[in-house]
Design a protein around this motif. Structure first.
Motif, PDB file in Angstrom:
ATOM      1  N   ASP A 190       0.826  -1.204   0.000  1.00 12.72           N
ATOM      2  CA  ASP A 190       0.000   0.000   0.000  1.00 12.72           C
ATOM      3  C   ASP A 190       0.865   1.261   0.000  1.00 12.72           C
ATOM      4  O   ASP A 190       0.477   2.282  -0.583  1.00 12.72           O
ATOM      5  CB  ASP A 190      -0.951  -0.007   1.201  1.00 12.72           C
ATOM      6  CG  ASP A 190      -2.060  -1.021   1.013  1.00 12.72           C
ATOM      7  OD1 ASP A 190      -2.750  -0.948  -0.013  1.00 12.72           O
ATOM      8  OD2 ASP A 190      -2.212  -1.898   1.868  1.00 12.72           O
TER       9      ASP A 190
ATOM     10  N   LEU B 139      -5.516  -0.231   2.241  1.00 14.99           N
ATOM     11  CA  LEU B 139      -5.797  -0.059   0.815  1.00 14.99           C
ATOM     12  C   LEU B 139      -6.941   0.928   0.598  1.00 14.99           C
ATOM     13  O   LEU B 139      -6.864   1.837  -0.248  1.00 14.99           O
ATOM     14  CB  LEU B 139      -6.121  -1.407   0.184  1.00 14.99           C
ATOM     15  CG  LEU B 139      -6.418  -1.421  -1.322  1.00 14.99           C
ATOM     16  CD1 LEU B 139      -5.978  -2.742  -1.931  1.00 14.99           C
ATOM     17  CD2 LEU B 139      -7.891  -1.195  -1.641  1.00 14.99           C
TER      18      LEU B 139
ATOM     19  N   TRP C  43      -6.087   4.957   0.918  1.00 16.36           N
ATOM     20  CA  TRP C  43      -5.539   5.718  -0.210  1.00 16.36           C
ATOM     21  C   TRP C  43      -6.460   5.692  -1.420  1.00 16.36           C
ATOM     22  O   TRP C  43      -6.533   6.651  -2.183  1.00 16.36           O
ATOM     23  CB  TRP C  43      -4.123   5.250  -0.578  1.00 16.36           C
ATOM     24  CG  TRP C  43      -3.971   3.830  -1.045  1.00 16.36           C
ATOM     25  CD1 TRP C  43      -3.526   2.770  -0.322  1.00 16.36           C
ATOM     26  CD2 TRP C  43      -4.224   3.322  -2.368  1.00 16.36           C
ATOM     27  NE1 TRP C  43      -3.494   1.626  -1.083  1.00 16.36           N
ATOM     28  CE2 TRP C  43      -3.913   1.939  -2.353  1.00 16.36           C
ATOM     29  CE3 TRP C  43      -4.683   3.892  -3.557  1.00 16.36           C
ATOM     30  CZ2 TRP C  43      -4.053   1.128  -3.470  1.00 16.36           C
ATOM     31  CZ3 TRP C  43      -4.820   3.084  -4.685  1.00 16.36           C
ATOM     32  CH2 TRP C  43      -4.502   1.713  -4.629  1.00 16.36           C
TER      33      TRP C  43
END
Length: 342
Positions: free
Chosen positions: A179, A216, A219
């Protein structure tokens, strides 16, 4: 042609109990053909062929996906997608290592530019599962895995072409990257003013649903870009409760979910299987997008379904489904301006 109707995964099936992060699940994936056959109770007669195929393209099957395969059934449609076979050593005419001529459309390391208005970025050379029909099973990932410094060349390519409005993250599987790396890359893309959309082509929400975690989603949800995730699901039995939950989390983050599948001999080459797939996708909040005929990649000829048979299947499928659940039957032809409808 397969005519048996696929059995839907029971909705009462509990979510997979995991012993750690998605990274641990990926690291613990089965990577040995003998272990795969043993775990699924397959007849030892399958082992020599599995070893032959594995030598050409390594096995990789995570536990979350393995749990959906029926033990003892060598014709299970999920197993057929991941079990190496001796047939992969056959080299019929027309089946080649680079069926889409991607090498001719790679102007920068890790960047493929085939179609107007969009470019594809190899965001990760790694997959969470090795599908035996993969058109990139021979792709030179070593030459297309940029460092952060090398990424700047690809990003400059995007910055300098204002006709590009969409960046597509692919691989491998882009969600196999960390990530931290993905957030950095997407941040760089967001800073390019003429980019409007971020598309992610991934199988990880299907094969390791725990990949759709808070890190995840943080963002992804924060991005100014319109977000599209294109999943790759070929059979209704690939969608269990955990996959459906992952899809729901992505939808809540503002993601449009589409699916592309490949028409595969022995997996989904029947009207019943294709109809069940579209219905199950919609239950999970995913719209069918493309149904690809097989890209003629060396090692996958045993999956091939002729164009004539494909057209017949789709004509019958239209009688069984509403229009919004009909995937578009296409072939990718090198040099053409887009996918070619069949």
């Amino acid at each position: 042609m397969i005519t048996r109707s696929p059995a839907k995964v029971q909705t009462a099936t509990p979510l997979l109990a995991t012993d750690g992060s998605w990274q641990r699940q990926l690291s613990q994936a089965i990577r040995d053909p003998e272990a795969l056959c043993r775990r699924l109770g397959l007849d030892p007669a399958w082992l020599p062929g599995a070893a032959t195929g594995h030598a050409l393209f390594e096995v990789c099957v995570p536990e979350a996906y393995l749990a959906r395969i029926v033990p003892g059934d060598p014709h299970d449609p999920l197993l057929r997608q991941v079990l190496p076979l001796a047939a992969e050593a056959e080299t019929p005419a027309g089946f080649v290592n680079d069926p889409l001529a991607e090498a001719a459309h790679t102007p920068r390391r890790g960047l493929i530019h085939k179609y107007a208005g969009r470019v594809l970025l190899i965001a990760s050379p790694t997959c969470a599962i090795n599908c035996r029909y993969c058109f990139r099973r021979h792709f030179p990932y070593d030459a297309n895995a940029p460092s952060r410094a090398q990424w700047q060349e690809s990003l400059d390519y995007l910055r300098n072409d204002s006709s590009i409005h969409e960046a597509i993250l692919s691989g491998g599987d882009p969600l196999a990257a960390s990530d931290r790396q993905l957030a950095w890359l997407v941040g760089e893309l967001e800073a390019i003013p003429h980019l409007r959309r971020l598309r992610i082509h991934t199988r990880l929400p299907v094969v390791i649903p725990d990949r759709i975690d808070d890190a995840l989603l943080d963002w992804l949800a924060a991005s100014r870009l319109q977000k599209v995730v294109v999943l790759h699901i070929n059979h209704a039995n690939e969608i269990d409760d955990a996959v459906e939950a992952a899809c729901e989390r992505l939808t809540r983050a503002g993601v449009t979910l589409l699916n592309q599948s490949v028409l595969l001999r022995g997996v989904n080459d029947s009207v019943d299987a294709l109809a069940a797939l579209s219905e199950r996708l919609f239950e999970a909040g995913v719209l069918p997008y493309y149904l690809h005929v097989l890209d003629p990649v060396s090692g996958a000829a045993h999956f091939d379904v002729s164009d004539a048979e494909a057209r017949t299947l789709v004509a019958e499928l239209r009688k069984a489904l509403p229009g919004f659940l009909m995937p578009r039957l296409v072939r990718e032809i090198p040099g053409e301006a887009s996918k070619t409808p069949l």
